[in-house]
Design a protein around this motif. Sequence first.
Motif, mmCIF file in Angstrom:
data_model
loop_
_atom_site.group_PDB
_atom_site.id
_atom_site.type_symbol
_atom_site.label_atom_id
_atom_site.label_comp_id
_atom_site.label_asym_id
_atom_site.label_seq_id
_atom_site.Cartn_x
_atom_site.Cartn_y
_atom_site.Cartn_z
ATOM 1 N N GLU A 130 0.839 -1.198 0.000
ATOM 2 C CA GLU A 130 0.000 0.000 0.000
ATOM 3 C C GLU A 130 0.880 1.256 0.000
ATOM 4 O OE1 GLU A 130 -3.251 2.172 2.878
ATOM 5 O OE2 GLU A 130 -3.133 -0.015 2.925
ATOM 6 N N LEU A 131 1.943 1.239 0.811
ATOM 7 C CA LEU A 131 2.876 2.373 0.831
ATOM 8 C C LEU A 131 3.509 2.554 -0.539
ATOM 9 C CD1 LEU A 131 4.583 4.578 2.212
ATOM 10 C CD2 LEU A 131 6.245 2.769 2.746
ATOM 11 N N ALA A 174 6.010 12.300 -0.144
ATOM 12 C CA ALA A 174 6.644 10.986 -0.014
ATOM 13 C C ALA A 174 7.191 10.797 1.398
ATOM 14 C CB ALA A 174 7.752 10.839 -1.045
ATOM 15 N N ILE A 175 7.802 11.845 1.941
ATOM 16 C CA ILE A 175 8.351 11.762 3.297
ATOM 17 C C ILE A 175 7.221 11.605 4.310
ATOM 18 C CG2 ILE A 175 9.574 13.061 5.090
ATOM 19 C CD1 ILE A 175 11.360 14.173 2.831
ATOM 20 N N GLU A 176 6.125 12.331 4.125
ATOM 21 C CA GLU A 176 4.969 12.213 5.020
ATOM 22 C C GLU A 176 4.390 10.806 4.982
ATOM 23 O OE1 GLU A 176 2.126 15.274 4.096
ATOM 24 O OE2 GLU A 176 3.561 16.877 4.541
ATOM 25 N N LEU A 177 4.251 10.265 3.790
ATOM 26 C CA LEU A 177 3.730 8.897 3.645
ATOM 27 C C LEU A 177 4.648 7.889 4.347
ATOM 28 C CD1 LEU A 177 2.625 8.993 -0.103
ATOM 29 C CD2 LEU A 177 1.117 8.766 1.885
ATOM 30 N N LYS A 202 2.423 7.468 -6.454
ATOM 31 C CA LYS A 202 1.493 8.539 -6.809
ATOM 32 C C LYS A 202 1.818 9.868 -6.114
ATOM 33 C CE LYS A 202 -2.127 5.116 -7.390
ATOM 34 N NZ LYS A 202 -3.308 4.526 -6.795
ATOM 35 N N ALA A 203 2.845 9.896 -5.279
ATOM 36 C CA ALA A 203 3.183 11.125 -4.547
ATOM 37 C C ALA A 203 3.532 12.246 -5.525
ATOM 38 C CB ALA A 203 4.348 10.868 -3.606
ATOM 39 N N LYS A 204 3.079 13.449 -5.199
ATOM 40 C CA LYS A 204 3.296 14.599 -6.090
ATOM 41 C C LYS A 204 4.686 15.186 -5.932
ATOM 42 C CE LYS A 204 -1.551 15.803 -5.737
ATOM 43 N NZ LYS A 204 -2.159 15.653 -4.449
ATOM 44 N N ASP A 205 5.209 15.108 -4.696
ATOM 45 C CA ASP A 205 6.534 15.673 -4.460
ATOM 46 C C ASP A 205 7.224 14.931 -3.318
ATOM 47 O OD1 ASP A 205 5.336 16.629 -2.101
ATOM 48 O OD2 ASP A 205 4.973 18.608 -2.946
#
Length: 125
Positions: free
Chosen positions: A74-75, A88-91, A81-84
Amino acid sequence: MMKAPETFEVPEQVRDMAEKGVDQARKAYEEFLAAAGEAAAKAEGSAQTMRDGAADLNKKAISATEESMNASFELASKLVKAKDMQEAIELQTKYVQSQMQRFGEVAREFGESATKAAADATKKD
């Protein structure tokens, strides 16, 4: 002329003592067999309880591994799909936090299951 062999008779008291000795030995042997049978049955019951506990732990381990792998996939899907980089770091941070929390829960569940299996095995004795 040849002398006839003397007959040797065992006194009645000696026979009685010998018979009593044999009876006592037989009784002791039967008690030993009964005790050995009980001990074997208890050991078998404890072993089965421990096998059941180990099977439960295996199921929990497989389930936890499956859960962890699903979270990893899932990650990966979200990271693609991360925009920036910030997203990505938050995810990644949320993922690590949730995995660490889940790891603590799984460790607690394993400890409880292992303790229960050991208690059940000793309770049957």
